[in-house]
Design a protein around this motif. Structure first.
Motif, PDB file in Angstrom:
ATOM      1  N   THR A  94      -4.716  15.818  -7.714  1.00 34.98           N
ATOM      2  CA  THR A  94      -4.626  15.975  -9.165  1.00 34.98           C
ATOM      3  C   THR A  94      -3.162  16.135  -9.565  1.00 34.98           C
ATOM      4  O   THR A  94      -2.299  16.481  -8.746  1.00 34.98           O
ATOM      5  N   ILE A  95      -2.883  15.903 -10.850  1.00 31.28           N
ATOM      6  CA  ILE A  95      -1.519  16.075 -11.344  1.00 31.28           C
ATOM      7  C   ILE A  95      -1.036  17.494 -11.085  1.00 31.28           C
ATOM      8  O   ILE A  95       0.102  17.713 -10.642  1.00 31.28           O
ATOM      9  N   SER A  96      -1.884  18.489 -11.335  1.00 34.58           N
ATOM     10  CA  SER A  96      -1.454  19.874 -11.123  1.00 34.58           C
ATOM     11  C   SER A  96      -1.140  20.139  -9.662  1.00 34.58           C
ATOM     12  O   SER A  96      -0.240  20.948  -9.354  1.00 34.58           O
ATOM     13  N   GLU A  97      -1.832  19.489  -8.745  1.00 35.67           N
ATOM     14  CA  GLU A  97      -1.524  19.687  -7.326  1.00 35.67           C
ATOM     15  C   GLU A  97      -0.156  19.118  -6.966  1.00 35.67           C
ATOM     16  O   GLU A  97       0.592  19.727  -6.191  1.00 35.67           O
ATOM     17  N   TYR A  98       0.187  17.960  -7.506  1.00 38.51           N
ATOM     18  CA  TYR A  98       1.534  17.426  -7.258  1.00 38.51           C
ATOM     19  C   TYR A  98       2.597  18.373  -7.814  1.00 38.51           C
ATOM     20  O   TYR A  98       3.624  18.619  -7.167  1.00 38.51           O
ATOM     21  N   VAL A  99       2.371  18.900  -9.024  1.00 37.60           N
ATOM     22  CA  VAL A  99       3.347  19.801  -9.627  1.00 37.60           C
ATOM     23  C   VAL A  99       3.497  21.060  -8.780  1.00 37.60           C
ATOM     24  O   VAL A  99       4.610  21.533  -8.532  1.00 37.60           O
ATOM     25  N   GLU A 118       2.827  21.420  -5.557  1.00 39.09           N
ATOM     26  CA  GLU A 118       3.149  21.207  -4.145  1.00 39.09           C
ATOM     27  C   GLU A 118       4.436  20.427  -3.922  1.00 39.09           C
ATOM     28  O   GLU A 118       5.052  20.544  -2.857  1.00 39.09           O
ATOM     29  N   ASN A 119       4.883  19.640  -4.900  1.00 39.65           N
ATOM     30  CA  ASN A 119       6.085  18.818  -4.726  1.00 39.65           C
ATOM     31  C   ASN A 119       7.234  19.192  -5.650  1.00 39.65           C
ATOM     32  O   ASN A 119       8.336  18.662  -5.491  1.00 39.65           O
ATOM     33  N   ILE A 120       6.993  20.089  -6.599  1.00 38.97           N
ATOM     34  CA  ILE A 120       7.986  20.368  -7.635  1.00 38.97           C
ATOM     35  C   ILE A 120       8.305  21.865  -7.677  1.00 38.97           C
ATOM     36  O   ILE A 120       7.407  22.701  -7.572  1.00 38.97           O
ATOM     37  N   TRP A 121       9.598  22.161  -7.822  1.00 41.93           N
ATOM     38  CA  TRP A 121      10.093  23.504  -8.111  1.00 41.93           C
ATOM     39  C   TRP A 121      10.698  23.465  -9.502  1.00 41.93           C
ATOM     40  O   TRP A 121      11.155  22.416  -9.949  1.00 41.93           O
ATOM     41  N   ILE A 122      10.724  24.598 -10.178  1.00 44.19           N
ATOM     42  CA  ILE A 122      11.301  24.621 -11.514  1.00 44.19           C
ATOM     43  C   ILE A 122      12.364  25.720 -11.604  1.00 44.19           C
ATOM     44  O   ILE A 122      12.357  26.682 -10.832  1.00 44.19           O
TER      45      ILE A 122
END
Length: 363
Positions: free
Chosen positions: A279-284, A286-290
Motif C-alpha cells: 500500500t502507499i502507506s507502507e511505502y511511506v 518503510e522507504n521514507i524518512w521525514i
C-alpha cells in the motif's frame, strides 16, 4: 512536558544529552548564483524559476538579502549562526532548483564543481558539515558517474534532487538508472521542493501560493506519489528517500491515499495507476524518512511520529530560508524522553546519512 522557554540558552557540544544535527540546510556556489542571475537577465527559465529565483536573486527585502548572502557561505558566518542556534552539525545540499534549471552541459559542470567545493568545505570543517551530492539529471550516464564519484571519492552522503527536472519526474523510467545507483550505493535520496512546473503553476502563482507557503508542498508530495504509484519502490525496494517539511503533508493523507488508490486499481480508471506490491502507506513508512524543516510546531511532529514511527522523523532547520533559534527551543521542549530527543535530534540522522558521531564530536 518541558515548557517552551524563549530565553533558554542554546549551546552546542551535546551537554544537554544530544547533538543537534540539522538535516536540510541549503547552500549554493557563487557559480550557480551567477548562472541564475544571467538566466533572469536573459529572460530564460519559466514562471516558477522567475518567481523563486527572481525573488531571491534580485529582491531588496531583508529576507531575500539574508538568504542570498548566506547561501554561498560554507565557513565562519554559517558556523556562527549554527553556534547561536545550538546546531552542532549541518547536512548541506545545493538549494532549489539546483542544477535542474539547466541543460545537461551546464548542469553537469555546475554539479561537479559544487561537489568539489562542498567536499572542500567539509574537509575544512568536518565536525560541522556533511553534504549531499548534486548531479545533472538531464544526462543520466553522467549523473550516475558523478554520483559514484561524489560518494566514493568525495565522501558525500546522499543525492539531492530539487523535485521536477524541468517538468519531468523520477517516476519516468529514463531516470531509473540514477535511482538504481542510489540504492546500490546505499545512500539516501533527498527529495527537496521546487516551485511547480509551468504546466501546473498558473492558479497557484496568480494567488501568490506557488512558493514555500503551499506550492512547494503540493508539487513535491505529488512527485513522491508519482514515484510510489509508478512502481519505483517495487523496482528498488531498498531505496531510501527523505522528505522535508514534515513529509510534505503526506503523513496526514495516508488513509485516504490507500483507500482511493485501491479503488482506482480495482476500477482500472487510469492507465498510470497499476497494482503495487504494498500500500502507499507502507511505502511511506518503510522507504521514507521525514524532517521537520520549517515545521517546528509540536502537534504535527508528534502526529507524524505516531503514524510513521518514532524512528522516521528527524530534526532540520532549513537554513538560511528558516533561521529562527526559537524553533530549536520549540523542538527542545517536545514532550519526549531524553532518549527519544537524542534519537530525534541525533541518532536517526547518524543512521540515515551514515555519519560518524566521533567525527562530529571531534573525538
Amino acid at each position: 512536558m518541558t515548557e517552551f522557554d524563549p530565553q533558554a540558552p542554546l549551546t552546542t557540544g551535546g551537554q544537554h544529552g544530544y547533538l543537534r544535527i540539522a538535516t536540510e540546510e541549503a547552500w549554493a556556489t557563487q557559480e550557480l548564483m551567477d548562472e541564475w542571475r544571467r538566466m533572469i537577465e536573459a529572460g530564460e527559465g519559466g514562471t516558477g524559476f522567475h518567481s523563486l529565483i527572481g525573488h531571491y536573486v534580485t529582491s531588496d527585502s531583508d529576507r531575500a538579502r539574508f538568504v542570498r548572502e548566506h547561501l554561498v557561505d560554507s565557513g565562519e558566518r554559517r558556523i556562527a549562526h549554527m553556534d547561536a542556534a545550538g546546531v552542532d552539525h549541518a547536512i548541506l545540499a545545493l538549494t532549489s532548483p539546483g542544477t535542474q534549471a539547466f541543460g545537461a552541459d551546464v548542469g553537469t559542470r555546475i554539479a561537479r564543481n559544487a561537489n568539489d567545493e562542498l567536499a572542500e568545505a567539509i574537509k575544512k570543517h568536518p565536525t560541522r558539515f556533511s553534504g549531499l551530492a548534486a548531479v545533472s539529471f538531464e544526462d543520466v550516464p553522467a549523473a550516475v558517474a558523478e554520483l559514484e564519484r561524489a560518494v566514493n571519492e568525495l565522501g558525500l552522503k546522499g543525492l539531492i534532487v530539487n523535485s521536477h527536472i524541468r517538468g519531468r519526474y523520477l517516476s519516468e523510467q529514463e531516470f531509473w538508472p540514477i535511482l538504481e545507483a542510489v540504492e546500490a550505493l546505499d545512500v539516501p535520496l533527498y527529495l527537496h521542493p521546487n516551485t511547480p512546473n509551468d504546466s501546473m503553476i498558473g492558479t497557484l502563482y496568480e494567488a501568490g501560493l506557488d512558493g514555500s507557503v503551499f506550492g512547494f508542498q503540493v508539487e513535491t508530495s505529488m512527485h513522491a506519489l508519482k514515484m510510489i504509484t509508478s512502481g519505483v519502490f517495487d523496482r528498488f525496494p531498498k531505496l531510501r528517500m527523505v522528505l522535508g517539511h514534515m513529509g510534505e503533508a503526506l503523513p496526514f493523507w495516508l488513509y485516504r491515499l490507500d483507500y482511493m488508490h485501491g479503488g482506482m486499481v480495482k476500477a482500472g480508471r487510469y492507465p498510470a495507476i497499476k497494482p503495487l506490491q504494498r500500500t502507499i502507506s507502507e511505502y511511506v513508512r518503510e522507504n521514507i524518512w521525514i524532517t521537520t524543516s520549517g515545521m517546528p510546531a509540536p502537534e504535527p511532529i508528534l502526529f507524524s511520529r505516531k503514524v510513521l514511527g518514532d524512528d522516521r522523523v528527524m530534526y532540520a532547520m532549513d537554513y538560511p530560508y528558516n533561521y529562527e533559534p526559537d524553533e530549536v527551543r520549540m523542538q527542545d521542549a517536545l514532550p519526549l524522553s531524553l532518549p527519544e530527543k537524542k534519537a530525534f535530534f541525533q541518532d536517526i540522522a547518524l543512521d540515515v546519512f551514515d555519519l560518524d558521531e566521533n567525527v562530529i564530536r571531534g573525538a
